[in-house]
Design a protein around this motif. Structure first.
Motif, short mmCIF file in Angstrom:
data_model
loop_
_atom_site.label_atom_id
_atom_site.label_comp_id
_atom_site.label_asym_id
_atom_site.label_seq_id
_atom_site.Cartn_x
_atom_site.Cartn_y
_atom_site.Cartn_z
N ILE B 291 91.55 61.14 -41.74
CA ILE B 291 91.34 61.26 -43.19
C ILE B 291 90.60 62.56 -43.51
O ILE B 291 89.98 63.18 -42.65
N LEU B 292 90.67 62.90 -44.76
CA LEU B 292 89.99 64.08 -45.27
C LEU B 292 88.48 63.93 -45.05
O LEU B 292 87.90 62.91 -45.41
N HIS B 293 87.85 64.93 -44.45
CA HIS B 293 86.40 64.84 -44.27
C HIS B 293 85.82 66.22 -43.98
O HIS B 293 86.52 67.15 -43.59
N PHE B 294 84.51 66.34 -44.22
CA PHE B 294 83.79 67.56 -43.86
C PHE B 294 82.33 67.23 -43.69
O PHE B 294 81.84 66.19 -44.16
N SER B 295 81.62 68.14 -43.01
CA SER B 295 80.18 67.99 -42.79
C SER B 295 79.43 68.95 -43.68
O SER B 295 79.87 70.09 -43.91
N LEU B 296 78.28 68.47 -44.16
CA LEU B 296 77.39 69.34 -44.94
C LEU B 296 75.98 69.01 -44.48
O LEU B 296 75.46 67.94 -44.75
N LYS B 299 75.06 65.43 -43.05
CA LYS B 299 75.89 64.38 -43.65
C LYS B 299 77.37 64.67 -43.44
O LYS B 299 77.79 65.82 -43.44
N VAL B 300 78.12 63.58 -43.28
CA VAL B 300 79.57 63.68 -43.19
C VAL B 300 80.16 62.99 -44.41
O VAL B 300 79.81 61.85 -44.72
N TYR B 301 81.03 63.68 -45.11
CA TYR B 301 81.68 63.13 -46.30
C TYR B 301 83.16 62.92 -45.98
O TYR B 301 83.82 63.82 -45.47
N SER B 302 83.64 61.74 -46.32
CA SER B 302 85.05 61.45 -46.06
C SER B 302 85.65 60.73 -47.26
O SER B 302 84.92 60.19 -48.10
#
Lengths: 117, 376
Positions: B291-296, B299-302
């Motif tokens: 699935i669509l996700h990224f780290s900032l 935190k990991v957002y998906s």
């Protein structure tokens, strides 16, 4: 300068917040929408009763309206405008009836009549 | 451009939708641009004053038309300079100084909203890297002054202010309906004390960096609730107070690596959509599986939370919201339109909806995205 100026600005505001505790005005002390003053005013200048348009032009406020900070702000505008005009020879009487937060009616008159607290 | 950071062009772009290379950090660039957009679209220039019962008496001696036209010209030029990324910091300083000068030059023009807006612009213009957080301190001082004044006012203790304002002044139907179901003055006292507690309660949060997220949420919700209740922006107060939240955000300085599944329509659609208005090239789209996700940071957002963060990370989101609210200033049903815009923005951008959507669709939990340098 980029440090001193902001410090001076913040210090001025803090002073205004303290000062506001001792006076009826609320300038620069962050008191927005803390008091609802609704008023009706009329003015007679040299025997002529001002029309609504004339009143607006002279005092930069309508004959009836609201203020969201302090009734003294409305009074200041009317009084200080007339102090200037008096120096030019105008003879003016103003009657302003107002309520603060919907409470009992009060009246302010020019020439001077101390506002009720 | 290197992978080391957001592109910083040799010549600052004239594109109003770009926020990189402006001389101010991204959060302050967005802040001053949002304010400039609101000031221009609300045609604020028309109400700039001539000197009248000035707080600084010598100003009254300045020829009125000269003063007003000069103020208006400087105001417009500096606001447009901000929009088009021309010497942003200096333009912000000048625009803020113009507004503050207007405030002290006329008791008719004086207002807390204009003062605060002017201060936000002025203090942003005095920004220097590593300097003191004056913008945050200004917000703290504003809330402190407002809360203290109410705390010491008997009409706020009793609820009389809110009762009179809501019933006699606004004729607020929701308030009147709810008020009729409750004991006399109960709702009024609750609203008054909730306001006092919110305004004073937010102050210590502003002074503690680990609580900045709560400052942003509280500030935005409080200002939004005022607009939803009253239907107005209190001239420029809503814009400037909500924009002040940006002073608490550190924008990523590197492009965010967004992992998306190129074999799925949703992933490709998301990439196409978000890339089309990513003028600063803040997102680097990396095809992968899952699935669509990224780290900032940590935190990991998906899933939907990732989509929400992609909206929040793009400056154009804030410009769009500010412009939409400001543009309906003079249209019929402006109050209703403003309320709808703010309500929709809160629904889409505040945490709960994305969290609920992710739970409903059960996207699972992806691993943290690899660091950007692995793609060098």
């Amino acid at each position: 300068m980029r440090t001193i100026i902001p410090i001076l600005l913040l210090a001025f505001q803090f002073g205004a917040i303290v000062y506001a505790r001792f006076v009826p005005t609320r300038y620069f002390c962050w008191a927005p929408y803390d008091t609802q003053t609704d008023y009706v005013a009329s003015a007679v200048v040299n025997g002529h009763t001002l029309t609504p348009a004339e009143f607006q032009h002279r005092y930069r406020r309508g004959m009836r309206g609201f203020d969201n900070r302090s009734p003294q702000h409305v009074i200041d505008m009317l009084q200080q405008a007339e102090e200037k005009h008096a120096a030019l020879g105008d003879k003016t009487t103003i009657v302003m009836k107002y309520r603060v937060n919907g409470k009992e009616p009060r009246e302010w008159d020019w020439p001077a009549s101390p506002p009720q607290q | 451009m290197g992978l080391a950071g957001i592109p910083t062009p040799a010549v600052t772009s004239w594109n109003p939708l770009k926020c990189s290379g402006t001389g101010l950090p991204a959060n302050l660039t967005i802040l001053v641009k949002v304010l400039a957009i609101a000031l221009l679209l609300t045609n604020h220039v028309r109400i700039l004053p001539d000197p009248w019962l000035s707080f600084i008496p010598p100003i009254d001696a300045i020829p009125p038309l000269f003063f007003k036209r000069t103020l208006q010209t400087v105001f417009l030029v500096s606001a447009l300079a901000i929009i088009f990324n021309r010497r942003l910091r200096v333009a912000s300083l000048i625009l803020g100084a113009t507004m503050l000068l207007a405030v002290v030059s006329s008791k008719a023009y004086y207002g807390n909203n204009k003062t605060f807006c002017g201060l936000m612009l002025f203090l942003a213009g005095l920004y220097k890297p590593g300097g003191y957080p004056f913008l945050r301190w200004q917000l703290a001082l504003t809330y402190f002054g407002a809360g203290l004044n109410k705390l010491l006012d008997a009409d706020w203790h009793s609820g009389l202010f809110f009762e009179n304002w809501s019933v006699n002044r606004l004729h607020q139907p929701w308030y009147i309906a709810l008020d009729s179901l409750l004991p006399a003055m109960y709702l009024a006292r609750f609203m008054c004390w909730a306001t006092i507690v919110t305004e004073l309660g937010i102050v210590p949060f502003i002074l503690i960096p680990s609580l900045y997220e709560w400052v942003i949420i509280s500030n935005v919700l409080f200002q939004a609730s005022l607009l939803l209740f009253d239907g107005t922006t209190f001239t420029v107060f809503f814009y400037s107070m909500t924009a002040a939240s940006l002073a608490f955000v550190a924008w990523p300085t590197e492009p965010v690596a967004v992992m998306y599944d190129a074999n799925r329509g949703f992933g490709n659609a998301a990439k196409r959509f978000f890339s089309s208005w990513d003028f600063d090239r803040r997102f680097l789209w990396v095809p992968t599986e899952g699935i669509l996700h990224f780290s900032l940071g940590s935190k990991v957002y998906s899933g939907f939370r990732a989509l929400r963060m992609l909206l929040l990370l793009n400056p154009v989101t804030y410009f769009t919201i500010a412009a939409a609210i400001a543009a309906c200033e003079s249209v019929p049903s402006a109050a209703l339109i403003r309320r709808l815009i703010v309500a929709v923005a809160l629904l889409l951008l505040m945490p709960p909806l994305a969290w609920v959507a992710d739970k409903f669709f059960d996207h699972g939990h992806p691993q943290p995205a690899p660091r950007l340098k692995e793609f060098a």
